[in-house]
Write an enzyme that holds these catalytic residues in place. Structure first.
Site, PDB file in Angstrom:
ATOM      1  N   TYR A 111      31.890  35.706  28.060  1.00  0.00           N
ATOM      2  CA  TYR A 111      31.754  36.875  29.069  1.00  0.00           C
ATOM      3  C   TYR A 111      30.199  37.483  28.776  1.00  0.00           C
ATOM      4  CZ  TYR A 111      32.728  40.094  32.426  1.00  0.00           C
ATOM      5  OH  TYR A 111      33.002  41.370  33.857  1.00  0.00           O
ATOM      6  N   LYS A 183      33.951  34.442  35.553  1.00  0.00           N
ATOM      7  CA  LYS A 183      35.052  35.358  36.176  1.00  0.00           C
ATOM      8  C   LYS A 183      36.316  34.706  36.330  1.00  0.00           C
ATOM      9  CE  LYS A 183      32.544  39.205  36.726  1.00  0.00           C
ATOM     10  NZ  LYS A 183      32.963  40.683  36.399  1.00  0.00           N
TER      11      LYS A 183
HETATM   12  C1  LIG Z   1      30.681  43.369  34.686  1.00  0.00           C
HETATM   13  C2  LIG Z   1      29.919  43.067  35.939  1.00  0.00           C
HETATM   14  O1  LIG Z   1      30.495  42.751  36.655  1.00  0.00           O
HETATM   15  C3  LIG Z   1      28.516  43.099  35.911  1.00  0.00           C
HETATM   16  O2  LIG Z   1      28.011  43.559  34.984  1.00  0.00           O
HETATM   17  O3  LIG Z   1      27.921  42.695  37.037  1.00  0.00           O
HETATM   18 MG   LIG Z   2      29.442  41.901  38.424  1.00  0.00          MG
END
Ligand SMILES: CC(=O)C(=O)O
Ligand SMILES: [Mg+2]
Ligand SMILES: NC(=O)C1=CN([C@@H]2O[C@H](COP(=O)(O)OP(=O)(O)OC[C@H]3O[C@@H](n4cnc5c(N)ncnc54)[C@H](O)[C@@H]3O)[C@@H](O)[C@H]2O)C=CC1
Length: 602
Positions: A111, A183
């Site tokens: 992530y 995600k």
């Molecule tokens: C965490 C997230 O969704 C972003 O940084 O766009």
């Molecule tokens: Mg985001």
């Protein structure tokens, strides 16, 4: 083989033998069924695998050990990320089990921030496609292309992006597919959503990223972004196709640009169960962090004086969530509650004389008279407003300077400071600085993970290590999705979002001990998701939007009902079925069998 549970229903994720119609090399190459060296002797015989594998039969634990050694040998985080992507393509159970066993260590690799690097390098690192790529110039084929994924019942959760505003690194065009995939991997690992019942999508509308446009290896449409009516018609066609093909699916919008994120959410929210993670997910998790912070500072919502630096998709999403909570708690109008929130963007504090403000920013504009003759920069706003909470969603690194933070700390005992911009290098301030500048008083949570900070902050300068909470929508979106899917909510209402916030707050360590992080960490993420899902389901039932029947009313039963339906990374014994006889016993597995057989869309 799936069976009805003690609750008399067919759980979304089942246990027991798994029907499989594949054999030999096709089976070994199938990410959902493959077990590699863990195929049992019986399975090796029944599925024509004996000559295709070395003889030793291993356990999942042994495979995890080997995979972890291979992972650790990779020289940097991007190489580790690429390794994990390959592993996922080979063996889903092993991939998710490895992640499960090492989640705190690997979270930032699958992530933000590393996934951002992978996305920036998508066309260079590309080996194998995953997900659905929809082309704005092939609008007539949207329904057909989406149907290639599977049959109607097979999809619970869709993440869609158009790649315009990815994770703080801007327009990444079709490489945005990786944020949809990442995600979704989090929904599985954090909330047990079945990995074979999810669908990642990128809407390729071109890109305004010059680097990509000039890159001969770029895989997306090499043209400027299409906007206006053609864009809206494309999105509309996509939404209609989703409703027709996957009527039960919950739709998660991710990383759309400022001009589209909220507009699309407002348009589709009254029609379908949908969610914008950057607006609503970020709003929910940040409100949870604020609740925990106020608990530590022994303040209430009426005490909130919140300054948000960077009033875009995330910033205004946070403002709305906080404003609505204040209005409900104090029994006042939203207009009145908005007076406790100050938004700053490029022109400085947003006031009634600021040019080009958006509809979303308008409720927060301050009177121009109030700011006449005063500076409108962050420092002046902090001096004037004396905020107890400061949030950064600006992508401007180091914009929370020592002077600004110390000015804030001179007015409040324990300033709540949340630099939320991703990736790590774009944070408005780093925790070590915030703590040093405030002598350990600041209550800090950040958008990307940070290591604990050591310092002489205890009684009489005693050395203390302060853990930093990650305030990222990943704390909350998997549980919201789980609750929505399990209740088959036909809409995602405001009350369900408020309930989700409470589900996180209940799990906040800071509620029990004010020296620990404001939000729960990834080590307890599945428990957090159950807590969030429970609240979301209860709210959906109360609101009358839950369609699923037989949802238990007793809380303990509800928790069991939720947990029972969460997918776990364990090998299930394979049971061979003839292709003709392949039934849909284990709900959700048919897409795999179907796609391998080349099932034709209906
Ligand atoms: C965490 C997230 O969704 C972003 O940084 O766009
Ligand atoms: Mg985001
Ligand atoms: N921690 C989390 O869960 C989340 C973090 N984010 C992060 O928040 C940041 C913003 O994301 P979005 O809101 O989607 O982007 P956005 O582009 O919609 O918003 C950014 C805003 O910051 C403003 N800005 C830029 N320079 C500025 C300056 N010098 N002074 C004041 N304002 C300035 C822009 O005009 C814009 O309104 C990104 O880094 C993103 O990764 C976003 C969603 C969730």
């Amino acid at each position: 083989m799936s069976s009805t549970s003690k609750f008399g229903h067919l759980p979304l994720s089942s246990t027991g033998p798994l029907e499989c119609a594949l054999k030999g090399t096709v089976l070994l190459k199938h990410q959902y069924f493959n077990k590699g060296s863990a195929f049992t002797p019986d399975e090796r015989r029944d599925f024509e695998l004996s000559g295709l594998l070395p003889p030793r039969v291993q356990t999942l634990d042994q495979q995890v050990q080997r995979a972890y050694e291979q992972y650790s040998a990779r020289p940097d985080d991007l190489a580790k990320n690429t390794f994990l992507t390959s592993l996922k393509e080979q063996n889903n159970v092993l991939y998710f089990r490895l992640l499960h066993d090492h989640l705190p260590e690997m979270f930032n690799v699958v992530y933000t921030p590393t996934e951002g690097d992978a996305i920036q390098n998508y066309s260079r690192l590309f080996r194998q496609p995953e997900g659905i790529f929809l082309n704005i110039h092939d609008v007539d084929r949207v329904h057909h292309d989406l149907s290639l994924w599977g049959l109607a019942d097979d999809v619970d959760y869709i993440v869609v992006t158009d790649g315009e505003e990815i994770l703080g690194i801007g327009d990444q065009g079709c490489g945005g597919i990786l944020i949809s995939i990442a995600k979704l991997a989090l929904t599985t690992i954090c909330a047990g959503i079945h990995p074979n019942r999810v669908l990642p999508v990128v809407l390729d509308c071109g890109t305004d990223n010059e680097k990509l446009l000039n890159d001969p290896l770029y895989l997306g449409l090499r043209e400027k972004r299409v906007r206006g009516k053609q864009y809206d018609d494309f999105v509309d066609t996509f939404i209609k196709a989703v409703r027709e093909l996957y009527p039960k699916a919950y739709l998660h919008f991710e990383d759309f640009g400022l001009g589209n994120a909220r507009r699309l959410l407002n348009k589709y929210r009254p029609q379908i169960p949908c969610f914008n993670d950057d607006v609503q997910g970020t709003g929910c998790v940040t409100l949870a962090a604020i609740f925990a912070g106020l608990h530590v500072t022994k303040q209430k919502l009426e005490d909130v004086r919140l300054v948000i630096f960077g009033a875009g998709t995330a910033g205004v999403g946070i403002a709305d969530q906080v404003r609505d909570a204040i209005a409900t708690e104090r029994g006042i109008s939203k207009e009145e509650a908005a007076k406790q929130i100050w938004l700053i963007d490029k022109p400085g504090i947003l006031a009634s004389d600021t040019d080009n403000t958006t509809d979303a920013q308008r409720p927060y504009l301050k009177s121009e008279d109030e700011w006449k003759g005063k500076g409108r920069d962050l420092m002046t706003v902090v001096q004037q407003v004396k905020p107890n909470i400061l949030i950064g969603t600006s992508t401007v690194p180091r914009s929370f300077t020592k002077e600004i933070v110390q000015e804030m700390a001179s007015h409040v005992d324990r300033p709540i400071i949340l630099p939320l911009s991703n990736p790590t290098r774009l944070h408005e301030a780093v925790p070590a600085d915030l703590l040093e500048w405030t002598n350990g008083k600041a209550l800090v949570a950040t958008g990307s993970p940070f290591k604990p900070v050591k310092g002489p902050w205890g009684e009489n300068g005693k050395e203390l290590e302060i853990e930093i909470a990650e305030c990222n929508n990943s704390v909350v979106f998997p549980g919201i999705g789980l609750g929505s899917i399990l209740s088959r909510a036909k809409l995602l209402t405001d009350k369900m979002l408020v309930a989700a916030v409470n589900g996180v707050v209940e799990m906040s360590p800071a509620l029990r001990d004010d020296t620990v992080p404001l939000l729960p960490g990834v080590d307890v993420v599945r428990d957090v998701s159950v807590s969030v899902a429970r609240k979301v389901i209860q709210a959906a039932v109360e609101e009358g939007v839950a369609i699923e029947e037989g949802i238990p009313e007793v809380e303990a039963d509800l928790d069991e009902w939720i947990r029972e339906q969460m997918w776990n990374p364990v090998y299930r014994p394979l049971k061979f079925v003839n292709k003709e006889g392949a039934s849909r016993e284990a709900k959700g597995e048919m897409r795999v069998v179907g796609s391998v057989e080349g099932r034709k869309p209906e």
